[in-house]
Design a protein around this motif. Structure first.
Motif, PDB file in Angstrom:
ATOM      1  N   ASP A  87      19.449  22.095  15.407  1.00  0.00           N
ATOM      2  CA  ASP A  87      18.043  21.709  15.404  1.00  0.00           C
ATOM      3  C   ASP A  87      17.772  20.662  14.334  1.00  0.00           C
ATOM      4  O   ASP A  87      18.369  20.683  13.248  1.00  0.00           O
ATOM      5  CB  ASP A  87      17.153  22.926  15.139  1.00  0.00           C
ATOM      6  N   VAL A  88      16.851  19.744  14.656  1.00  0.00           N
ATOM      7  CA  VAL A  88      16.324  18.806  13.673  1.00  0.00           C
ATOM      8  C   VAL A  88      14.802  18.886  13.725  1.00  0.00           C
ATOM      9  O   VAL A  88      14.221  19.229  14.759  1.00  0.00           O
ATOM     10  CB  VAL A  88      16.791  17.356  13.924  1.00  0.00           C
ATOM     11  N   LEU A  89      14.171  18.586  12.585  1.00  0.00           N
ATOM     12  CA  LEU A  89      12.715  18.672  12.485  1.00  0.00           C
ATOM     13  C   LEU A  89      12.112  17.294  12.276  1.00  0.00           C
ATOM     14  O   LEU A  89      12.730  16.421  11.664  1.00  0.00           O
ATOM     15  CB  LEU A  89      12.314  19.595  11.335  1.00  0.00           C
ATOM     16  N   ASN A  90      10.884  17.130  12.778  1.00  0.00           N
ATOM     17  CA  ASN A  90      10.151  15.886  12.622  1.00  0.00           C
ATOM     18  C   ASN A  90       8.765  16.178  12.066  1.00  0.00           C
ATOM     19  O   ASN A  90       8.040  17.028  12.582  1.00  0.00           O
ATOM     20  CB  ASN A  90      10.024  15.166  13.972  1.00  0.00           C
ATOM     21  N   VAL A  91       8.425  15.478  10.975  1.00  0.00           N
ATOM     22  CA  VAL A  91       7.112  15.655  10.359  1.00  0.00           C
ATOM     23  C   VAL A  91       6.183  14.507  10.719  1.00  0.00           C
ATOM     24  O   VAL A  91       4.986  14.682  10.923  1.00  0.00           O
ATOM     25  CB  VAL A  91       7.247  15.759   8.821  1.00  0.00           C
ATOM     26  N   GLY A  92       6.734  13.313  10.835  1.00  0.00           N
ATOM     27  CA  GLY A  92       5.933  12.131  11.146  1.00  0.00           C
ATOM     28  C   GLY A  92       6.821  10.912  11.131  1.00  0.00           C
ATOM     29  O   GLY A  92       8.035  11.000  10.934  1.00  0.00           O
ATOM     30  N   TYR A  93       6.231   9.755  11.310  1.00  0.00           N
ATOM     31  CA  TYR A  93       7.008   8.521  11.377  1.00  0.00           C
ATOM     32  C   TYR A  93       7.117   7.884   9.998  1.00  0.00           C
ATOM     33  O   TYR A  93       6.128   7.711   9.290  1.00  0.00           O
ATOM     34  CB  TYR A  93       6.366   7.530  12.346  1.00  0.00           C
ATOM     35  N   SER A  94       8.350   7.536   9.617  1.00  0.00           N
ATOM     36  CA  SER A  94       8.618   6.842   8.360  1.00  0.00           C
ATOM     37  C   SER A  94       9.498   5.637   8.665  1.00  0.00           C
ATOM     38  O   SER A  94      10.649   5.807   9.106  1.00  0.00           O
ATOM     39  CB  SER A  94       9.317   7.768   7.368  1.00  0.00           C
ATOM     40  N   PRO A  95       8.992   4.413   8.473  1.00  0.00           N
ATOM     41  CA  PRO A  95       9.769   3.212   8.831  1.00  0.00           C
ATOM     42  C   PRO A  95      11.147   3.174   8.185  1.00  0.00           C
ATOM     43  O   PRO A  95      12.132   2.789   8.833  1.00  0.00           O
ATOM     44  CB  PRO A  95       8.885   2.067   8.331  1.00  0.00           C
ATOM     45  N   SER A  96      11.263   3.580   6.915  1.00  0.00           N
ATOM     46  CA  SER A  96      12.542   3.484   6.217  1.00  0.00           C
ATOM     47  C   SER A  96      13.552   4.517   6.682  1.00  0.00           C
ATOM     48  O   SER A  96      14.762   4.331   6.513  1.00  0.00           O
ATOM     49  CB  SER A  96      12.319   3.630   4.705  1.00  0.00           C
TER      50      SER A  96
END
Length: 280
Positions: free
Chosen positions: A195-204
């Protein structure tokens, strides 16, 4: 009957010898076989949680200078780096009795810049090209398989000895509220799924250039992709960069114990469902 002064001296000396040899045996065991590691941050959620306690298997990949511990006791001025202790194993980025980590292994390694112990997942092998495009991992030009796995839910509160609250997809969240993260199951080219988690978009972090992994080095990433200092960021105090083969300490195979409190002594916050859980 009172103990004689010679008897007391003998007793004290025997006690000192017992403690000395116990420390030597513990040090050898720690250096050669297993190293304890307590998860201090949330960079590997939901595979590893803050407060998970595990033993790192040092026999997995053989031995290098990183197999020896750093010994730092500030109160008495002791500051020994692993290289100071195992200098005879340092150099040429090699290992004794060495074998190579596989893609998807969860490993503990010595940070190339700071010397601190980090735990991440092996994503890129020597010669690989790694890139993040719109939050999706690409390996050698191919996107890895991603499947939705529901929301990861935890309580918004201070976690672990550092007392840091988690980052939330549904921020802002009040203290004690439900902190959500998007969760996906990622399958690597060799079939390893996690599993991987995503909190939001970060360009870097979510849209990067192509990283070409040099020979003898590895590309590491945390499963909590938006809350991980890893190989996506240049080698410094704020980034890991590529990790040399000799910096790897060992593989994390199983959670031995887990506590959701600020200390292992907070028995009322032990996570009994995570005891002896296999790490994958």
């Amino acid at each position: 009957m009172a103990r004689s002064s010679s008897g007391e001296s003998s007793f004290i000396w025997e006690t000192i010898k017992t403690v000395f040899w116990a420390l030597i045996i513990a040090g050898v065991f720690r250096s050669l076989f297993f190293q304890p590691f307590w998860i201090p941050s949330g960079s590997m959620k939901d595979t590893l949680l803050v407060g998970d306690f595990l033993f790192v298997n040092k026999m997995s990949y053989g031995y290098s200078y990183a197999s020896c511990p750093n010994i730092r006791i500030q109160r008495i001025g002791v500051d020994l780096d692993a290289r100071d202790i195992c200098f005879f194993l340092d150099g040429d980025n090699t290992r004794v009795l060495g074998s190579e980590p596989e893609r998807g292994d969860v490993v503990v390694f010595r940070h190339p810049a700071t010397g601190e112990d980090y735990i991440k997942r092996v994503i890129g092998l020597p010669g690989d090209k790694i890139q993040m495009i719109d939050s999706v991992l690409h390996i050698n030009g191919e996107a890895v398989k991603m499947e939705e796995a529901g929301m990861f839910v935890e309580t918004y509160e201070p976690q672990g000895p550092q007392g840091r609250p988690p980052r939330c997809f549904n921020a802002p969240v009040g203290l004690g509220g439900e902190c959500l993260k998007e969760r996906y199951t990622e399958t690597l080219p060799n079939g390893v799924s996690h599993d991987v988690l995503n909190v939001g978009y970060s360009p870097s972090a979510d849209d990067t250039g192509v990283f070409e992994v040099p020979e003898g080095e590895y590309f590491m990433m945390g499963d909590n992709r938006d809350n991980s200092t890893d190989s996506r960021f240049p080698r410094s105090r704020d980034g890991v960069g590529f990790v040399p083969y000799e910096n790897i300490i060992g593989r994390a195979d199983r959670v031995v114990f887990s506590s959701g409190g600020r200390s292992l002594l907070y028995f009322w916050q032990w996570r009994k469902d995570r005891f002896l859980e296999k790490i994958s």
